[in-house]
Design an enzyme around this catalytic site. Sequence first.
Site, PDB file in Angstrom:
ATOM      1  CD  GLU A  34      17.472   5.789 -31.193  1.00  0.00           C
ATOM      2  OE1 GLU A  34      18.370   4.683 -31.496  1.00  0.00           O
ATOM      3  OE2 GLU A  34      16.649   6.020 -31.640  1.00  0.00           O
ATOM      4  CG  HIS A  94      30.461  11.476  -3.209  1.00  0.00           C
ATOM      5  ND1 HIS A  94      31.508  12.470  -2.483  1.00  0.00           N
ATOM      6  CD2 HIS A  94      29.411  12.402  -3.058  1.00  0.00           C
ATOM      7  CE1 HIS A  94      30.433  13.530  -1.601  1.00  0.00           C
ATOM      8  NE2 HIS A  94      29.667  13.617  -2.119  1.00  0.00           N
ATOM      9  CE  LYS A 107      19.113  -1.360 -35.367  1.00  0.00           C
ATOM     10  NZ  LYS A 107      17.994  -1.426 -35.848  1.00  0.00           N
TER      11      LYS A 107
HETATM   12  O1  PA5 Z   1      14.094   5.129 -31.261  1.00  0.00           O
HETATM   13  C1  PA5 Z   1      14.418   4.052 -32.293  1.00  0.00           C
HETATM   14  O2  PA5 Z   1      13.708   3.783 -33.381  1.00  0.00           O
HETATM   15  C2  PA5 Z   1      15.239   3.315 -32.300  1.00  0.00           C
HETATM   16  O3  PA5 Z   1      15.856   2.726 -30.313  1.00  0.00           O
HETATM   17  C3  PA5 Z   1      14.154   1.251 -31.703  1.00  0.00           C
HETATM   18  O4  PA5 Z   1      13.268   1.775 -30.684  1.00  0.00           O
HETATM   19  C4  PA5 Z   1      15.182   0.793 -31.771  1.00  0.00           C
HETATM   20  O5  PA5 Z   1      15.912   0.192 -32.439  1.00  0.00           O
HETATM   21  C5  PA5 Z   1      14.859  -1.015 -31.674  1.00  0.00           C
HETATM   22  O6  PA5 Z   1      13.868  -1.092 -32.431  1.00  0.00           O
HETATM   23  P1  PA5 Z   1      12.843  -2.454 -32.825  1.00  0.00           P
HETATM   24  O7  PA5 Z   1      11.617  -1.732 -32.035  1.00  0.00           O
HETATM   25  O8  PA5 Z   1      12.364  -2.649 -34.210  1.00  0.00           O
HETATM   26  O9  PA5 Z   1      13.082  -3.746 -32.857  1.00  0.00           O
END
Ligand code: PA5
Length: 445
Positions: A286, A307, A421
């Site tokens: 990310e 393996h 989303k």
């Molecule tokens: O790193 C991030 O920002 C994302 O992985 C969020 O943690 C994930 O999308 C969950 O979001 P939220 O905590 O708003 O539910």
Amino acid sequence: MAIKLNSNYLGDFVSAEELSKIKEEVVAAHNTLKSRSGEGSDFLGWETLPTDYDKEEFARIKVAAEKIKKSCDVFIVVGIGGSYLGARAAIEFVKSPLYNNLKKDTPDIYFAGNTISSSAIKELLSICEGRDVCINVISKSGTTTEPAVAFRILRELLEKKYGVEGSKDRIFITTDRERGTLKAFADERGYETFVVPDDVGGRYSVLTAVGLLPIAVAGIDIDAMMQGALDASNKFTDPDIDNNDCYKYAALRNLLYRKGRGIEILVGYEPSLLLFNEWWKQLYGESEGKDNKGIYPSSVIFSTDLHSLGQYIQEGTRNIFETVISVKDSGCEVIIPEDAANVDGLNFLSGSTLDKVNHTAMCATLLAHNDGGVPNIVLELDDFSAYSFGFAVYFFELACAISGYTLGVNPFNQPGVEAYKKNMFALLGKPGYEDMGEALRARIK
Ligand code: PA5
């Protein structure tokens, strides 16, 4: 010293001259981070967490963890991405991937709201039958579909079992300090709440209440974990990669990427690193995968995956490099027994520890993969203690920030996560997304 970088298995892939050339870029990345002048500088709270964490909340987390331990057999952590991976990684790293099966005086811990799978939630509901349950819903935004749906279902379970009033003491919410529907709902119902700080993104949040509450419920020493993170933050301050293994790791991965090594495989030799690998993949994926750039983070557990993926790593497309986490002390000793019949011909190993064989497997693999044209960075980690976990978390978070700035991206946003989303909301018919929904449905074949 909880982590030490060993660069002896890079082979000829990175020269001293190349390393010396990238030094200045790393110093620039360091200055950008420290002066808080780079992109994403609103999300640097993680950097000072080991000293600036909320002490009052930290104490409250310990009290809540004790209360949870006493009042339930099953503790369910509801969250997705950065809202669950760190806690799960810590529990498997420090305790065991088989934590729920161990003899212990802490509750079983399950993770929900990280899929939209009917069978996963159904199985969890049946696991809860006849057992006392507490839940911790973790969502910074409070609006993420997966945990929100799981919370609805689990809240119904709790309210049927304990009533609305009785559930109050069994539901713990970790979310934004003020904003969001989840915070408003928690306040209305009187649930205890914990904070995801404004300036800490999900994937950098394991050292906040997001990770700390579930980790404390598992009986892990969160003071030791914070101490590990603090020691790492004090250790990796020199911008010169010759004196800073954390920055050197960031520099090496950028150099390898520039030479066509677009895939990094994080390698562990212990199953307890499996979820740590998953946490690391989110952190790096990310943070760096944007603007049509970035190393693709992948992972394996050896010797298991030797393996399955071993063949590919040894002889497949040469666009990979490995980063091996070598743990010096596994924390337990198993001796290979003598077998009078020597049926398997392995008596030459009798009396050896399994750790020695595992370490030898690592050395053998490092050499083989080097011979096959795969550069390896080795990170030597002391052990599986809570302290080492905290140290490793900070090491990788800091390296990720430096690496991302060196790569030329904002390591603290995740604009790409929104695309699916929005499509999902539109296709599910969420009010406000009608036109988009129609256009998308026409494209589904
Ligand atoms: O790193 C991030 O920002 C994302 O992985 C969020 O943690 C994930 O999308 C969950 O979001 P939220 O905590 O708003 O539910």
